[in-house]
Design a protein around this motif. Structure first.
Motif, PDB file in Angstrom:
ATOM      1  N   VAL A   1       0.870  -1.171   0.000  1.00 18.09           N
ATOM      2  CA  VAL A   1       0.000   0.000   0.000  1.00 18.09           C
ATOM      3  C   VAL A   1       0.908   1.222   0.000  1.00 18.09           C
ATOM      4  CG1 VAL A   1      -1.732   1.314   1.275  1.00 18.09           C
ATOM      5  CG2 VAL A   1      -1.870  -1.179   1.191  1.00 18.09           C
ATOM      6  N   GLY A   2       0.859   1.986  -1.093  1.00 16.62           N
ATOM      7  CA  GLY A   2       1.827   3.058  -1.248  1.00 16.62           C
ATOM      8  C   GLY A   2       3.203   2.438  -1.425  1.00 16.62           C
ATOM      9  N   THR A   3       4.075   2.733  -0.483  1.00 24.68           N
ATOM     10  CA  THR A   3       5.412   2.109  -0.492  1.00 24.68           C
ATOM     11  C   THR A   3       5.582   1.156   0.687  1.00 24.68           C
ATOM     12  OG1 THR A   3       6.342   3.954   0.782  1.00 24.68           O
ATOM     13  CG2 THR A   3       6.422   4.127  -1.605  1.00 24.68           C
ATOM     14  N   HIS A   4       4.474   0.839   1.361  1.00 23.65           N
ATOM     15  CA  HIS A   4       4.540   0.073   2.601  1.00 23.65           C
ATOM     16  C   HIS A   4       4.116  -1.377   2.375  1.00 23.65           C
ATOM     17  CE1 HIS A   4       5.088   3.857   4.787  1.00 23.65           C
ATOM     18  NE2 HIS A   4       4.134   4.343   4.011  1.00 23.65           N
ATOM     19  N   HIS A   5       4.962  -2.303   2.770  1.00 26.82           N
ATOM     20  CA  HIS A   5       4.655  -3.724   2.673  1.00 26.82           C
ATOM     21  C   HIS A   5       3.777  -4.126   3.862  1.00 26.82           C
ATOM     22  CE1 HIS A   5       7.464  -4.677  -0.634  1.00 26.82           C
ATOM     23  NE2 HIS A   5       8.144  -3.658  -0.143  1.00 26.82           N
ATOM     24  N   VAL A   6       2.615  -4.663   3.568  1.00 27.39           N
ATOM     25  CA  VAL A   6       1.619  -4.964   4.587  1.00 27.39           C
ATOM     26  C   VAL A   6       1.766  -6.404   5.052  1.00 27.39           C
ATOM     27  CG1 VAL A   6      -0.835  -4.998   5.135  1.00 27.39           C
ATOM     28  CG2 VAL A   6       0.062  -3.302   3.522  1.00 27.39           C
ATOM     29  N   GLY A   7       1.824  -6.582   6.369  1.00 21.13           N
ATOM     30  CA  GLY A   7       1.923  -7.912   6.959  1.00 21.13           C
ATOM     31  C   GLY A   7       0.552  -8.453   7.331  1.00 21.13           C
ATOM     32  N   ARG A   8       0.528  -9.280   8.362  1.00 17.53           N
ATOM     33  CA  ARG A   8      -0.702  -9.978   8.730  1.00 17.53           C
ATOM     34  C   ARG A   8      -1.695  -9.029   9.406  1.00 17.53           C
ATOM     35  NH1 ARG A   8      -0.604 -11.737  14.253  1.00 17.53           N
ATOM     36  NH2 ARG A   8       1.315 -11.098  15.290  1.00 17.53           N
ATOM     37  N   LEU A   9      -2.960  -9.411   9.332  1.00 19.40           N
ATOM     38  CA  LEU A   9      -4.019  -8.666  10.017  1.00 19.40           C
ATOM     39  C   LEU A   9      -3.890  -8.901  11.518  1.00 19.40           C
ATOM     40  CD1 LEU A   9      -6.672  -7.007   9.815  1.00 19.40           C
ATOM     41  CD2 LEU A   9      -7.890  -9.195   9.680  1.00 19.40           C
ATOM     42  N   LEU A  10      -3.827  -7.811  12.279  1.00 20.66           N
ATOM     43  CA  LEU A  10      -3.639  -7.907  13.726  1.00 20.66           C
ATOM     44  C   LEU A  10      -4.930  -7.703  14.514  1.00 20.66           C
ATOM     45  CD1 LEU A  10      -0.341  -5.840  14.068  1.00 20.66           C
ATOM     46  CD2 LEU A  10      -0.568  -8.334  14.030  1.00 20.66           C
ATOM     47  N   HIS A  11      -5.809  -6.850  14.004  1.00 17.81           N
ATOM     48  CA  HIS A  11      -7.015  -6.537  14.768  1.00 17.81           C
ATOM     49  C   HIS A  11      -8.101  -6.023  13.834  1.00 17.81           C
ATOM     50  CE1 HIS A  11      -9.518  -5.227  18.103  1.00 17.81           C
ATOM     51  NE2 HIS A  11      -9.613  -4.040  17.560  1.00 17.81           N
ATOM     52  N   GLU A  12      -9.330  -6.459  14.085  1.00 23.34           N
ATOM     53  CA  GLU A  12     -10.492  -5.964  13.351  1.00 23.34           C
ATOM     54  C   GLU A  12     -11.381  -5.195  14.316  1.00 23.34           C
ATOM     55  OE1 GLU A  12     -12.512  -8.388  10.367  1.00 23.34           O
ATOM     56  OE2 GLU A  12     -11.168 -10.030  10.885  1.00 23.34           O
ATOM     57  N   GLY A  13     -11.455  -3.887  14.129  1.00 30.50           N
ATOM     58  CA  GLY A  13     -12.323  -3.058  14.948  1.00 30.50           C
ATOM     59  C   GLY A  13     -13.643  -2.799  14.259  1.00 30.50           C
ATOM     60  N   ALA A  14     -14.508  -2.046  14.937  1.00 29.52           N
ATOM     61  CA  ALA A  14     -15.816  -1.749  14.362  1.00 29.52           C
ATOM     62  C   ALA A  14     -15.695  -0.898  13.113  1.00 29.52           C
ATOM     63  CB  ALA A  14     -16.676  -1.034  15.400  1.00 29.52           C
ATOM     64  N   PRO A  24       8.959  -1.599   8.935  1.00 28.59           N
ATOM     65  CA  PRO A  24       9.486  -2.033  10.232  1.00 28.59           C
ATOM     66  C   PRO A  24       8.863  -1.218  11.383  1.00 28.59           C
ATOM     67  CG  PRO A  24      11.043  -0.548   9.192  1.00 28.59           C
ATOM     68  CD  PRO A  24       9.854  -0.645   8.257  1.00 28.59           C
ATOM     69  N   GLY A  25       8.368  -1.926  12.365  1.00 29.74           N
ATOM     70  CA  GLY A  25       7.886  -1.310  13.593  1.00 29.74           C
ATOM     71  C   GLY A  25       6.711  -0.374  13.442  1.00 29.74           C
ATOM     72  N   ALA A  26       5.807  -0.683  12.508  1.00 30.21           N
ATOM     73  CA  ALA A  26       4.669   0.211  12.292  1.00 30.21           C
ATOM     74  C   ALA A  26       3.400  -0.599  12.063  1.00 30.21           C
ATOM     75  CB  ALA A  26       4.934   1.126  11.089  1.00 30.21           C
ATOM     76  N   LEU A  27       2.266   0.094  12.078  1.00 29.63           N
ATOM     77  CA  LEU A  27       0.961  -0.497  11.810  1.00 29.63           C
ATOM     78  C   LEU A  27       0.305   0.262  10.666  1.00 29.63           C
ATOM     79  CD1 LEU A  27      -0.430  -0.702  15.463  1.00 29.63           C
ATOM     80  CD2 LEU A  27       0.462  -2.609  14.128  1.00 29.63           C
ATOM     81  N   LEU A  28      -0.392  -0.465   9.822  1.00 25.75           N
ATOM     82  CA  LEU A  28      -1.239   0.160   8.817  1.00 25.75           C
ATOM     83  C   LEU A  28      -2.666   0.126   9.328  1.00 25.75           C
ATOM     84  CD1 LEU A  28      -1.428   1.211   5.751  1.00 25.75           C
ATOM     85  CD2 LEU A  28      -2.377  -1.057   5.317  1.00 25.75           C
ATOM     86  N   LYS A  29      -3.279   1.291   9.422  1.00 27.34           N
ATOM     87  CA  LYS A  29      -4.659   1.408   9.902  1.00 27.34           C
ATOM     88  C   LYS A  29      -5.514   1.897   8.751  1.00 27.34           C
ATOM     89  CE  LYS A  29      -7.313   3.523  13.683  1.00 27.34           C
ATOM     90  NZ  LYS A  29      -7.196   4.397  14.871  1.00 27.34           N
ATOM     91  N   ILE A  30      -6.527   1.118   8.388  1.00 32.30           N
ATOM     92  CA  ILE A  30      -7.348   1.458   7.243  1.00 32.30           C
ATOM     93  C   ILE A  30      -8.812   1.225   7.590  1.00 32.30           C
ATOM     94  CG2 ILE A  30      -7.158  -0.855   6.199  1.00 32.30           C
ATOM     95  CD1 ILE A  30      -6.981   0.628   3.452  1.00 32.30           C
ATOM     96  N   PRO A  31      -9.702   2.127   7.214  1.00 30.99           N
ATOM     97  CA  PRO A  31     -11.113   1.941   7.559  1.00 30.99           C
ATOM     98  C   PRO A  31     -11.736   0.791   6.773  1.00 30.99           C
ATOM     99  CG  PRO A  31     -10.866   3.824   6.106  1.00 30.99           C
ATOM    100  CD  PRO A  31      -9.480   3.371   6.458  1.00 30.99           C
ATOM    101  N   ARG A  32     -12.794   0.247   7.317  1.00 28.69           N
ATOM    102  CA  ARG A  32     -13.510  -0.814   6.620  1.00 28.69           C
ATOM    103  C   ARG A  32     -14.135  -0.306   5.327  1.00 28.69           C
ATOM    104  NH1 ARG A  32     -14.734  -5.523   9.169  1.00 28.69           N
ATOM    105  NH2 ARG A  32     -14.089  -5.776  11.332  1.00 28.69           N
ATOM    106  N   GLY A  33     -14.530   0.929   5.307  1.00 34.47           N
ATOM    107  CA  GLY A  33     -15.147   1.505   4.121  1.00 34.47           C
ATOM    108  C   GLY A  33     -14.881   2.989   4.033  1.00 34.47           C
ATOM    109  N   PRO A  34     -15.104   3.591   2.858  1.00 36.23           N
ATOM    110  CA  PRO A  34     -14.810   5.014   2.664  1.00 36.23           C
ATOM    111  C   PRO A  34     -15.577   5.941   3.589  1.00 36.23           C
ATOM    112  CG  PRO A  34     -15.157   3.898   0.553  1.00 36.23           C
ATOM    113  CD  PRO A  34     -15.564   2.926   1.625  1.00 36.23           C
ATOM    114  N   ALA A  35     -16.713   5.511   4.119  1.00 37.81           N
ATOM    115  CA  ALA A  35     -17.485   6.386   5.001  1.00 37.81           C
ATOM    116  C   ALA A  35     -16.705   6.788   6.238  1.00 37.81           C
ATOM    117  CB  ALA A  35     -18.785   5.697   5.409  1.00 37.81           C
ATOM    118  N   ASP A  36     -15.686   6.016   6.593  1.00 40.95           N
ATOM    119  CA  ASP A  36     -14.901   6.326   7.783  1.00 40.95           C
ATOM    120  C   ASP A  36     -13.552   6.956   7.460  1.00 40.95           C
ATOM    121  OD1 ASP A  36     -16.683   5.507   9.815  1.00 40.95           O
ATOM    122  OD2 ASP A  36     -16.253   3.420   9.356  1.00 40.95           O
ATOM    123  N   ASN A  37     -13.389   7.438   6.228  1.00 44.16           N
ATOM    124  CA  ASN A  37     -12.146   8.108   5.879  1.00 44.16           C
ATOM    125  C   ASN A  37     -11.872   9.311   6.765  1.00 44.16           C
ATOM    126  OD1 ASN A  37     -11.332   6.401   3.819  1.00 44.16           O
ATOM    127  ND2 ASN A  37     -12.277   7.606   2.195  1.00 44.16           N
TER     128      ASN A  37
END
Length: 320
Positions: A75-88, A97-110
């Motif tokens: 995503v962009g220039t970031h290599h995405v690893g495993r899914l860690l958590h599914e929130g509402a 390295p040492g980071a999290l990718l946080k992405i909304p379930r849908g565009p309504a939460d952008n």
């Protein structure tokens, strides 16, 4: 369509995406329905089911799956690893390295991702550099996807191993000694105090957003997606904690420092349960009934109280 009940009825009656999105402004329709049914605004199983149904129909309409698995992609220039958590509202992925990718379930939460990115940038720019470890660091903010399915993603520094949430501590240790709760309270006041000096109100200081290290006594206040500039009304509430918000916030009053201070006090009071000495109990009640607008002032008063009760501070590991 102005109420959650109307939105639930409309979504429940829809059989195909065109029933909802066949008009000239499908994206606007989706956003309006998503706001009315959002789990953080409208609690309850019926609304949650309608929200999930809405997401499914919108995904079908746009040819996009909101909860698609990004593991192993870039995503962009970031290599995405495993899914860690599914929130509402959002998904958290490992992102080396040492980071999290946080992405909304849908565009309504952008807007939640935008709000978090704005808050973290402001705190880093305006805050005290020595206090920045109390909040995550924004590594990057970017867009993923295209068209109506485009989502905003934040890449955020990952809290080191060994940190646990206050919610997890409460589950494993239902009652804490006030001396253990005291260092958590002190550090939490520093975290929100640093944000307030930068002009940001967190707006959702709840146990699952406060991470601490039981041995090193570190603290990080996470999830700034409900934050607002100081003096602005909250636009999103955490539905399951609705009763924790003061009445004026629920009616759209500007959010001030007292909101975070009151919520932080509730967090710490819950950790101590009934094992609260009289003086600390009175201090807690005062901080809830009439919280000051200055976290640093409250921290100074708390330190004076702790000195009177327990004398010089000594290190206490929090054994879970």
């Amino acid at each position: 369509m102005t109420t959650p009940a109307e939105a639930i009825a409309l979504v429940s009656a829809a059989r195909v995406p065109g029933d909802l999105f066949g008009g000239p402004t499908p994206r606007r329709t989706y956003r309006r329905l998503a706001r009315l049914l959002h789990p953080d605004l409208t609690p309850g199983a019926e609304a949650a089911g309608a929200f999930a149904r809405l997401a499914s129909l919108w995904a079908e309409h746009t040819g996009h799956t909101p909860t698609d698995d990004l593991a192993g992609t870039v995503v962009g220039t970031h290599h995405v690893g495993r899914l860690l958590h599914e929130g509402a509202t959002a998904l958290l992925y490992d992102c080396a390295p040492g980071a999290l990718l946080k992405i909304p379930r849908g565009p309504a939460d952008n807007d939640l991702m935008r709000r978090e990115a704005q808050a973290l940038r402001t705190i880093e720019r305006e805050g005290d550099p020595t206090l920045l470890p109390y909040v995550p660091r924004l590594v990057d903010s970017l867009r993923h996807g295209s068209g109506d399915a485009r989502r905003r993603a934040n890449v955020i520094s990952r809290v080191p191993d060994g940190f646990v949430s206050l919610a997890e501590i409460a589950r494993r240790r239902p009652v804490l000694d006030p001396r253990d709760a005291a260092w958590i309270w002190r550090r939490l006041l520093v975290a929100i105090g640093a944000a307030h000096r930068a002009g940001v109100v967190h707006g959702a200081v709840f146990g699952h957003h406060v991470l601490v290290h039981p041995i090193d006594h570190g603290l990080v206040l996470v999830d700034w997606s409900q934050s607002v500039p100081l003096g602005s009304p909250l636009t999103v509430l955490v539905a399951r904690h609705r009763d924790a918000y003061p009445p004026e916030v629920l009616t759209g009053a500007p959010a001030t420092e007292t909101l975070d201070i009151r919520l932080a006090t509730r967090c710490v009071a819950a950790l101590m349960g009934d094992r609260v000495p009289g003086a600390i109990g009175r201090f807690v009640r005062g901080s809830l009934v009439a919280p000051p607008r200055d976290a640093w002032r409250l921290l100074g008063e708390l330190d004076e109280l702790l000195d009177d009760l327990y004398g010089p501070r000594t290190y206490r590991p929090l054994n879970l």
